[in-house]
Motif scaffolding. Sequence first.
Motif, PDB file in Angstrom:
ATOM      1  N   VAL A 230      62.579  -3.510  32.049  1.00  0.00           N
ATOM      2  CA  VAL A 230      62.722  -2.417  31.016  1.00  0.00           C
ATOM      3  C   VAL A 230      61.257  -1.391  31.514  1.00  0.00           C
ATOM      4  CG1 VAL A 230      62.574  -1.175  28.990  1.00  0.00           C
ATOM      5  CG2 VAL A 230      63.916  -3.571  29.386  1.00  0.00           C
ATOM      6  N   GLU A 231      61.615  -0.309  31.875  1.00  0.00           N
ATOM      7  CA  GLU A 231      60.477   0.642  32.128  1.00  0.00           C
ATOM      8  C   GLU A 231      60.402   1.561  30.793  1.00  0.00           C
ATOM      9  OE1 GLU A 231      59.584   4.534  35.343  1.00  0.00           O
ATOM     10  OE2 GLU A 231      61.052   2.773  35.901  1.00  0.00           O
ATOM     11  N   LEU A 232      59.352   1.706  30.326  1.00  0.00           N
ATOM     12  CA  LEU A 232      59.051   2.534  29.131  1.00  0.00           C
ATOM     13  C   LEU A 232      58.707   3.850  29.506  1.00  0.00           C
ATOM     14  CD1 LEU A 232      56.485   0.109  27.369  1.00  0.00           C
ATOM     15  CD2 LEU A 232      58.707   0.516  26.694  1.00  0.00           C
ATOM     16  N   PRO A 233      58.945   4.843  28.517  1.00  0.00           N
ATOM     17  CA  PRO A 233      58.636   6.177  29.086  1.00  0.00           C
ATOM     18  C   PRO A 233      57.329   6.350  28.916  1.00  0.00           C
ATOM     19  CG  PRO A 233      59.503   5.985  26.684  1.00  0.00           C
ATOM     20  CD  PRO A 233      59.727   4.732  27.175  1.00  0.00           C
ATOM     21  N   PRO A 234      56.880   7.613  29.701  1.00  0.00           N
ATOM     22  CA  PRO A 234      55.401   7.758  29.849  1.00  0.00           C
ATOM     23  C   PRO A 234      54.594   7.866  28.637  1.00  0.00           C
ATOM     24  CG  PRO A 234      56.661   9.370  31.007  1.00  0.00           C
ATOM     25  CD  PRO A 234      57.772   8.537  30.305  1.00  0.00           C
ATOM     26  N   TRP A 235      55.012   8.401  27.331  1.00  0.00           N
ATOM     27  CA  TRP A 235      54.444   8.339  26.243  1.00  0.00           C
ATOM     28  C   TRP A 235      54.092   7.253  25.570  1.00  0.00           C
ATOM     29  CZ3 TRP A 235      57.500   6.756  22.554  1.00  0.00           C
ATOM     30  CH2 TRP A 235      58.808   6.652  22.832  1.00  0.00           C
TER      31      TRP A 235
ATOM     32  N   SER B   3      52.415   3.599  25.569  1.00  0.00           N
ATOM     33  CA  SER B   3      51.430   2.615  26.411  1.00  0.00           C
ATOM     34  C   SER B   3      51.873   1.331  26.495  1.00  0.00           C
ATOM     35  CB  SER B   3      49.991   2.937  26.033  1.00  0.00           C
ATOM     36  OG  SER B   3      49.873   2.731  24.766  1.00  0.00           O
ATOM     37  N   SER B   4      52.684   1.029  25.398  1.00  0.00           N
ATOM     38  CA  SER B   4      53.049  -0.625  25.416  1.00  0.00           C
ATOM     39  C   SER B   4      54.480  -0.592  24.771  1.00  0.00           C
ATOM     40  CB  SER B   4      52.151  -1.517  24.695  1.00  0.00           C
ATOM     41  OG  SER B   4      51.953  -1.097  23.325  1.00  0.00           O
ATOM     42  N   SER B   5      54.990  -1.837  24.862  1.00  0.00           N
ATOM     43  CA  SER B   5      56.480  -2.036  24.156  1.00  0.00           C
ATOM     44  C   SER B   5      55.940  -1.873  22.531  1.00  0.00           C
ATOM     45  CB  SER B   5      57.094  -3.322  24.533  1.00  0.00           C
ATOM     46  OG  SER B   5      56.098  -4.543  24.378  1.00  0.00           O
ATOM     47  N   GLU B   6      54.887  -2.514  22.141  1.00  0.00           N
ATOM     48  CA  GLU B   6      54.546  -2.431  20.689  1.00  0.00           C
ATOM     49  C   GLU B   6      54.473  -1.045  20.194  1.00  0.00           C
ATOM     50  OE1 GLU B   6      53.397  -6.319  22.386  1.00  0.00           O
ATOM     51  OE2 GLU B   6      52.851  -4.354  23.118  1.00  0.00           O
ATOM     52  N   GLU B   7      53.856  -0.353  21.090  1.00  0.00           N
ATOM     53  CA  GLU B   7      53.665   1.311  20.491  1.00  0.00           C
ATOM     54  C   GLU B   7      55.130   2.034  20.728  1.00  0.00           C
ATOM     55  OE1 GLU B   7      51.156   5.253  21.577  1.00  0.00           O
ATOM     56  OE2 GLU B   7      51.700   3.982  23.167  1.00  0.00           O
ATOM     57  N   PHE B   8      56.141   1.507  21.675  1.00  0.00           N
ATOM     58  CA  PHE B   8      57.298   2.302  21.576  1.00  0.00           C
ATOM     59  C   PHE B   8      58.043   1.795  20.410  1.00  0.00           C
ATOM     60  CE2 PHE B   8      61.850   1.833  22.773  1.00  0.00           C
ATOM     61  CZ  PHE B   8      62.149   3.010  23.373  1.00  0.00           C
ATOM     62  N   ILE B   9      57.992   0.475  19.817  1.00  0.00           N
ATOM     63  CA  ILE B   9      58.656   0.076  18.874  1.00  0.00           C
ATOM     64  C   ILE B   9      58.165   0.791  17.433  1.00  0.00           C
ATOM     65  CG2 ILE B   9      59.088  -1.903  17.272  1.00  0.00           C
ATOM     66  CD1 ILE B   9      59.245  -3.568  20.085  1.00  0.00           C
TER      67      ILE B   9
END
Length: 138
Positions: A1-6, A8-14
């Motif tokens: 999975v590629e996270l969006p640039p905004w 910084s981590s999967s934890e931040e995304f969630i």
Amino acid sequence: VELPPWASSSEEFIRIHRDALESDYVSSHLHEWIDLIFGYKQRGEAAVQAKNVFYYLTYEGSVDLDAIEDPITRKAVEDQIRNFGQTPAQLLTQPHPRRLNLEPDKSAVSPWASSGLTIVARLAITRDVPVAMVRCLT
């Protein structure tokens, strides 16, 4: 999975998505989404007015597959349903109420006060199964 640039981590995304989904804005508009997906705006004139109309085969109960005798037609209908999906069952025929204020009135006496429980929302389902959402105050 590629996270969006905004993110910084999967934890931040969630965390960001959880914050958005639990925001006051989403809570105050959740009933509108329920009306479109499971409610009175799923079918009929209310659906037309809300621009929430889909191909007839996507609606539950719109076609009796067992009644289709021609194997080519039946396969075509099955493929249509398999490839494009079906709308969820319509559970509500009246507008869903707005979510109650998330911060309960602490001055009001509740029958659950001694247990630390407060009702914050109630969902009435057309199949006569009331559901209460309960939150513990700590």
